[in-house]
Motif scaffolding. Structure first.
Motif, short mmCIF file in Angstrom:
data_model
loop_
_atom_site.label_atom_id
_atom_site.label_comp_id
_atom_site.label_asym_id
_atom_site.label_seq_id
_atom_site.Cartn_x
_atom_site.Cartn_y
_atom_site.Cartn_z
N LEU A 59 -54.88 -73.88 -96.28
CA LEU A 59 -54.89 -73.60 -94.85
C LEU A 59 -55.91 -74.49 -94.15
O LEU A 59 -56.97 -74.78 -94.70
CB LEU A 59 -55.25 -72.14 -94.57
N THR A 60 -55.59 -74.88 -92.95
CA THR A 60 -56.57 -75.54 -92.08
C THR A 60 -57.47 -74.45 -91.51
O THR A 60 -57.23 -73.25 -91.71
CB THR A 60 -55.86 -76.26 -90.93
N ASP A 61 -58.48 -74.83 -90.76
CA ASP A 61 -59.32 -73.82 -90.09
C ASP A 61 -58.49 -72.96 -89.15
O ASP A 61 -58.66 -71.74 -89.10
CB ASP A 61 -60.47 -74.48 -89.33
N ASP A 62 -57.58 -73.59 -88.40
CA ASP A 62 -56.70 -72.82 -87.51
C ASP A 62 -55.79 -71.89 -88.31
O ASP A 62 -55.53 -70.76 -87.90
CB ASP A 62 -55.84 -73.75 -86.65
N GLY A 63 -55.31 -72.37 -89.44
CA GLY A 63 -54.46 -71.54 -90.30
C GLY A 63 -55.21 -70.33 -90.84
O GLY A 63 -54.67 -69.23 -90.91
N ASP A 64 -56.48 -70.53 -91.18
CA ASP A 64 -57.29 -69.41 -91.67
C ASP A 64 -57.51 -68.38 -90.57
O ASP A 64 -57.44 -67.18 -90.82
CB ASP A 64 -58.62 -69.93 -92.21
N GLN A 65 -57.75 -68.84 -89.35
CA GLN A 65 -57.91 -67.91 -88.23
C GLN A 65 -56.62 -67.14 -87.96
O GLN A 65 -56.65 -65.93 -87.69
CB GLN A 65 -58.36 -68.65 -86.97
N LEU A 66 -55.48 -67.82 -88.05
CA LEU A 66 -54.19 -67.17 -87.87
C LEU A 66 -53.98 -66.12 -88.96
O LEU A 66 -53.53 -65.01 -88.68
CB LEU A 66 -53.06 -68.20 -87.90
N ARG A 67 -54.33 -66.44 -90.19
CA ARG A 67 -54.19 -65.50 -91.30
C ARG A 67 -55.00 -64.23 -91.04
O ARG A 67 -54.51 -63.12 -91.23
CB ARG A 67 -54.64 -66.14 -92.60
N GLN A 68 -56.24 -64.40 -90.61
CA GLN A 68 -57.08 -63.23 -90.33
C GLN A 68 -56.47 -62.35 -89.25
O GLN A 68 -56.49 -61.13 -89.35
CB GLN A 68 -58.48 -63.69 -89.93
N LEU A 69 -55.92 -62.98 -88.23
CA LEU A 69 -55.27 -62.23 -87.14
C LEU A 69 -54.04 -61.48 -87.66
O LEU A 69 -53.85 -60.30 -87.34
CB LEU A 69 -54.88 -63.19 -86.02
#
Length: 109
Positions: free
Chosen positions: A52-62
């Motif tokens: 995951l990119t940083d944005d992908g990791d934030q999306l995952r958390q959401l």
């Protein structure tokens, strides 16, 4: 796929084991789409891994937070006790992650 890539970089064959409903072609198409959206990146190594990119990791958390919250609300409305969902450690083996698949399907599927 976003959920599983949050643990660590995974190879395509590992993703296929964790996402048994996807064919190899479907997985490749999804990876391509997620790369275009800057959610997933190929890892620059010889193992053909993705992360995951940083944005992908934030999306995952959401996604994880909102999914669990929604199901807990449903349980509360039905006077049920919500399950305590604990994610495996990021050092968990692929075998342990595959075993966890039922929980993922129930709460995040």
């Amino acid at each position: 796929m976003i959920y599983w890539l949050g643990f660590r970089p995974l190879k395509k064959k590992e993703l296929l084991m964790l996402l048994p409903k996807l064919s190899n072609d479907q997985l490749s198409a999804e990876l391509h789409t997620l790369q275009n959206l800057r959610i997933v990146n190929p890892v620059k190594n010889d193992e053909d891994q993705y992360s995951l990119t940083d944005d992908g990791d934030q999306l995952r958390q959401l996604i994880v937070s909102s999914s669990l919250w929604g199901l807990q609300q449903q349980d509360d409305n039905e006077d049920l006790i919500s399950a305590n969902v604990v994610e495996p450690e990021n050092t968990a083996s692929l075998r342990d992650l595959v075993k966890y698949n039922d929980t993922v399907e129930k709460y995040l599927g």
